[in-house]
Design a protein around this motif. Structure first.
Motif, PDB file in Angstrom:
ATOM      1  N   LEU A   3     119.500 -19.989   6.883  1.00  0.00           N
ATOM      2  CA  LEU A   3     118.391 -19.200   6.331  1.00  0.00           C
ATOM      3  C   LEU A   3     117.560 -18.583   7.462  1.00  0.00           C
ATOM      4  O   LEU A   3     117.150 -17.422   7.397  1.00  0.00           O
ATOM      5  CB  LEU A   3     117.506 -20.102   5.459  1.00  0.00           C
ATOM      6  CG  LEU A   3     116.251 -19.458   4.900  1.00  0.00           C
ATOM      7  CD1 LEU A   3     116.602 -18.305   3.950  1.00  0.00           C
ATOM      8  CD2 LEU A   3     115.379 -20.487   4.190  1.00  0.00           C
ATOM      9  N   ASN A   4     117.319 -19.377   8.505  1.00  0.00           N
ATOM     10  CA  ASN A   4     116.490 -18.903   9.614  1.00  0.00           C
ATOM     11  C   ASN A   4     117.253 -18.978  10.930  1.00  0.00           C
ATOM     12  O   ASN A   4     117.045 -19.911  11.718  1.00  0.00           O
ATOM     13  CB  ASN A   4     115.208 -19.743   9.702  1.00  0.00           C
ATOM     14  CG  ASN A   4     114.316 -19.526   8.503  1.00  0.00           C
ATOM     15  OD1 ASN A   4     114.098 -18.391   8.077  1.00  0.00           O
ATOM     16  ND2 ASN A   4     113.811 -20.614   7.938  1.00  0.00           N
ATOM     17  N   PRO A   5     118.155 -18.013  11.171  1.00  0.00           N
ATOM     18  CA  PRO A   5     118.950 -18.092  12.400  1.00  0.00           C
ATOM     19  C   PRO A   5     118.064 -17.970  13.641  1.00  0.00           C
ATOM     20  O   PRO A   5     117.011 -17.340  13.596  1.00  0.00           O
ATOM     21  CB  PRO A   5     119.897 -16.884  12.286  1.00  0.00           C
ATOM     22  CG  PRO A   5     119.275 -15.977  11.290  1.00  0.00           C
ATOM     23  CD  PRO A   5     118.425 -16.809  10.391  1.00  0.00           C
ATOM     24  N   HIS A   6     118.528 -18.574  14.726  1.00  0.00           N
ATOM     25  CA  HIS A   6     117.793 -18.502  15.988  1.00  0.00           C
ATOM     26  C   HIS A   6     117.876 -17.074  16.528  1.00  0.00           C
ATOM     27  O   HIS A   6     118.933 -16.466  16.553  1.00  0.00           O
ATOM     28  CB  HIS A   6     118.424 -19.488  16.984  1.00  0.00           C
ATOM     29  CG  HIS A   6     117.733 -19.502  18.297  1.00  0.00           C
ATOM     30  ND1 HIS A   6     116.500 -20.084  18.476  1.00  0.00           N
ATOM     31  CD2 HIS A   6     118.093 -18.984  19.492  1.00  0.00           C
ATOM     32  CE1 HIS A   6     116.132 -19.921  19.727  1.00  0.00           C
ATOM     33  NE2 HIS A   6     117.078 -19.261  20.367  1.00  0.00           N
ATOM     34  N   LEU A 100     113.669 -12.165  -0.926  1.00  0.00           N
ATOM     35  CA  LEU A 100     113.707 -12.691   0.441  1.00  0.00           C
ATOM     36  C   LEU A 100     115.122 -13.203   0.731  1.00  0.00           C
ATOM     37  O   LEU A 100     115.965 -13.240  -0.165  1.00  0.00           O
ATOM     38  CB  LEU A 100     112.703 -13.836   0.572  1.00  0.00           C
ATOM     39  CG  LEU A 100     111.233 -13.468   0.319  1.00  0.00           C
ATOM     40  CD1 LEU A 100     110.352 -14.710   0.435  1.00  0.00           C
ATOM     41  CD2 LEU A 100     110.772 -12.409   1.309  1.00  0.00           C
ATOM     42  N   ARG A 101     115.340 -13.642   1.961  1.00  0.00           N
ATOM     43  CA  ARG A 101     116.691 -14.099   2.307  1.00  0.00           C
ATOM     44  C   ARG A 101     117.119 -15.321   1.501  1.00  0.00           C
ATOM     45  O   ARG A 101     118.297 -15.587   1.337  1.00  0.00           O
ATOM     46  CB  ARG A 101     116.779 -14.404   3.807  1.00  0.00           C
ATOM     47  CG  ARG A 101     116.818 -13.169   4.690  1.00  0.00           C
ATOM     48  CD  ARG A 101     117.382 -13.503   6.061  1.00  0.00           C
ATOM     49  NE  ARG A 101     116.689 -14.586   6.712  1.00  0.00           N
ATOM     50  CZ  ARG A 101     115.509 -14.480   7.302  1.00  0.00           C
ATOM     51  NH1 ARG A 101     114.899 -13.320   7.321  1.00  0.00           N
ATOM     52  NH2 ARG A 101     114.950 -15.522   7.875  1.00  0.00           N
ATOM     53  N   VAL A 194     110.563 -18.793   5.057  1.00  0.00           N
ATOM     54  CA  VAL A 194     111.493 -17.771   5.545  1.00  0.00           C
ATOM     55  C   VAL A 194     110.882 -17.165   6.810  1.00  0.00           C
ATOM     56  O   VAL A 194     109.782 -16.614   6.783  1.00  0.00           O
ATOM     57  CB  VAL A 194     111.725 -16.673   4.480  1.00  0.00           C
ATOM     58  CG1 VAL A 194     112.636 -15.578   5.029  1.00  0.00           C
ATOM     59  CG2 VAL A 194     112.319 -17.279   3.225  1.00  0.00           C
ATOM     60  N   LEU A 195     111.605 -17.332   7.918  1.00  0.00           N
ATOM     61  CA  LEU A 195     111.084 -16.830   9.188  1.00  0.00           C
ATOM     62  C   LEU A 195     111.606 -15.425   9.449  1.00  0.00           C
ATOM     63  O   LEU A 195     112.556 -14.961   8.808  1.00  0.00           O
ATOM     64  CB  LEU A 195     111.504 -17.753  10.333  1.00  0.00           C
ATOM     65  CG  LEU A 195     111.102 -19.220  10.196  1.00  0.00           C
ATOM     66  CD1 LEU A 195     111.491 -19.990  11.453  1.00  0.00           C
ATOM     67  CD2 LEU A 195     109.604 -19.378   9.941  1.00  0.00           C
ATOM     68  N   LEU A 196     111.008 -14.815  10.416  1.00  0.00           N
ATOM     69  CA  LEU A 196     111.408 -13.471  10.802  1.00  0.00           C
ATOM     70  C   LEU A 196     112.765 -13.519  11.497  1.00  0.00           C
ATOM     71  O   LEU A 196     112.988 -14.425  12.305  1.00  0.00           O
ATOM     72  CB  LEU A 196     110.374 -13.008  11.831  1.00  0.00           C
ATOM     73  CG  LEU A 196     109.911 -11.603  11.776  1.00  0.00           C
ATOM     74  CD1 LEU A 196     109.182 -11.422  10.476  1.00  0.00           C
ATOM     75  CD2 LEU A 196     108.949 -11.365  12.926  1.00  0.00           C
ATOM     76  N   VAL A 197     113.637 -12.534  11.227  1.00  0.00           N
ATOM     77  CA  VAL A 197     114.933 -12.530  11.899  1.00  0.00           C
ATOM     78  C   VAL A 197     114.724 -12.421  13.413  1.00  0.00           C
ATOM     79  O   VAL A 197     115.409 -13.060  14.200  1.00  0.00           O
ATOM     80  CB  VAL A 197     115.802 -11.363  11.373  1.00  0.00           C
ATOM     81  CG1 VAL A 197     117.059 -11.186  12.210  1.00  0.00           C
ATOM     82  CG2 VAL A 197     116.161 -11.606   9.921  1.00  0.00           C
TER      83      VAL A 197
END
Ligand code: NDP
Length: 456
Positions: A3-6, A100-101, A194-197
């Motif tokens: 969901l929140n890739p580095h 959202l993602r 959900v974090l920013l890409v």
């Protein structure tokens, strides 16, 4: 896929760029205020450094006095949190944002127009109350607008310090676990933020700068959506009104209010009204769907918009810079303004209606993508990939022209805005290329110009 890739790729040259912008933008904004105020106003391109430096605090004590003026802080905090309260209280339309993602859609209370209406009603009531003042010099005198006009330097600093703190608050909020179930029923299943890409590097400076969480919320309060159109945009309107108020009350001997400051205020008020009226459009804007609320957006929304966008009105409000345009110049500027507005508004509306499926009966030329999103290649969107940016930029020119040609300073806006829009277009293209792959290339083949048809 996680969901929140580095995040591996960093914009703005990473941490050094983030630090440079974090330090540079406040200095630039304060610098603009120093060269356009009642103590000193730039003439042509010659900078009188002695006059500028006289206004810069010489020691920590003076800095403290300027940046932590008690009245200014109380006024700004009251302004900001009153608007937060109104965002909660005032009725509005309930709308859902884009998925959202994690598949969820956040709900929003679209009540900006009610807020703007309340603000204007309050101002009108105050004017009406003061219309019958016994002392003629006090008639229509609004102490709050005078305060705003007289404390520009202090308020610029207050706004900057406040937004720094807000960006830190939002960053820290990220480490507070989300309650489950979450704030509203449609978020009930959400357990992870959900974090920013591009804001999940793990470096606190970079992530704080660019924004880490996509939609930071505190209960009902969606910080990003609130800041987008409320405290900064409405303050922009008030600062412009304070310039008209200044000429009306303090420049009577010079002829009172001139048409240039009124025209700038009206044209920009129109833009602000339009933005607030179409608040729903923000739900599909890059700022909401892709960008995070870190220092960058916090600075843009809360400090840059009210203090950089008012430079033209603040400049012509000064006694030494008064500009009288006359009917012919006003007519030409208004006519050109509506050409820009026509392009800007129709293009944005066309995309919004198209994406909502409300133009399907027109059988417009388009590209269907596997994500379900469709790319319009017809109407305004056949002319360039961001024809709406072009209209917006034209509008900017018409805000600057009423200042005459006394100094390039008042044209700062169009230069800055051109850079912003080009940078935005490059970022958006990269995002769409990644999202749509070969279909985006096909779109670029069909619509080759990026912003200005036949030029760029
Ligand atoms: P756009 O309105 O151009 O939106 C870009 C997004 O729309 C893309 O990421 C893509 O999103 C989708 N899209 C792109 N091409 C198409 C197409 N052909 N058909 C359908 N959808 C398409 O940009 P912004 O959100 O940046 O700007 C919105 C408005 O705000 C503009 O008018 C701009 O001028 C204004 N603005 C003003 C600022 C100011 O300071 N005054 C600052 C920034 C913006 P998806 O992933 O959904 O496909």
């Amino acid at each position: 896929m996680a969901l929140n890739p580095h995040t591996t790729e960093r914009e703005f040259s990473g941490v050094p760029g983030a630090l440079a912008i974090t330090l540079g933008l406040p200095v630039l904004l304060f610098g603009l205020a120093l060269v356009c105020n009642e103590h000193y106003s730039l003439e042509g391109v010659r900078l009188d450094w002695a006059a500028v430096s006289k206004q810069i605090p010489a020691n920590w004590h003076e800095w403290h006095r300027l940046a932590f003026d008690r009245q200014c802080w109380m006024a700004y905090l009251a302004w900001f949190f009153l608007l937060v309260a109104l965002a909660y209280i005032l009725p509005g339309k309930h709308r859902q944002g884009v998925p959202l993602r994690d598949g969820l859609r956040l709900s929003y209370n679209i009540n900006g127009m009610a807020m703007l209406g309340s603000l204007l009603a309050l101002l009108a009531a105050r004017l009406w109350q003061l219309a019958g003042a016994a002392d003629p010099s006090r008639r229509f005198y609004l102490a709050e607008l005078d305060f705003l006009y007289q404390h520009q330097l202090q308020l610029v600093l207050v706004t900057i310090i406040f937004l720094f703190a807000l960006a830190v608050f939002v960053y820290v909020l990220l480490f507070v676990p989300l309650a489950t179930p979450n704030h509203s029923p449609n978020e009930g299943e959400r357990r992870q933020r959900v974090l920013l890409v591009n804001g999940n590097t793990g470096n606190p400076i970079y992530d704080w700068f660019i924004g880490r969480e996509l939609n930071p919320r505190l209960g009902f309060w969606d910080v990003k959506m609130f800041c987008e159109l409320r405290p900064g945009m409405l303050l922009w309107l008030l600062i412009n009104l304070s310039c008209v108020h200044e000429q009306f009350h303090h420049q009577r001997a010079l002829g009172g209010v001139l048409d240039s400051v009124v025209l700038i205020t009206l044209l920009q008020a129109f833009y602000i009204f339009d933005g607030v009226l179409n608040e729903e459009g923000c739900l599909t804007m890059m700022d909401t769907t892709t960008d995070g609320f870190g220092f960058m957006l916090s600075f843009g929304d809360l400090a840059w918009v009210p203090w950089a966008y008012t430079l033209q009105a603040r400049y012509v409000a000064l006694p030494q810079n008064r500009v009288n345009l006359g009917a012919a110049a006003i007519a030409a500027i208004v006519a050109l303004h509506f050409v820009g507005y026509y392009i800007f508004h129709l293009a944005n509306t066309e995309k919004l209606l198209f994406r909502q499926g409300k133009l399907d009966h027109l059988k417009l030329d388009q590209i269907k993508t596997p994500t379900g999103s469709r790319l319009l290649c017809d109407g305004w969107w056949a002319k360039s990939q961001h024809i709406n940016y072009f209209g917006d930029w034209l509008i900017g020119w018409l805000w600057c022209l009423p200042t005459g040609f006394q100094t390039p300073l008042t044209y700062f806006y169009v230069v800055y805005f051109a850079l912003l829009l080009i940078h935005r277009q490059v970022r958006d293209s990269a995002k769409c290329r990644e999202k749509y792959g070969a279909l985006w290339q096909e779109y670029e083949r069909r619509v080759p110009y990026k912003i200005v048809p036949w030029v760029y």
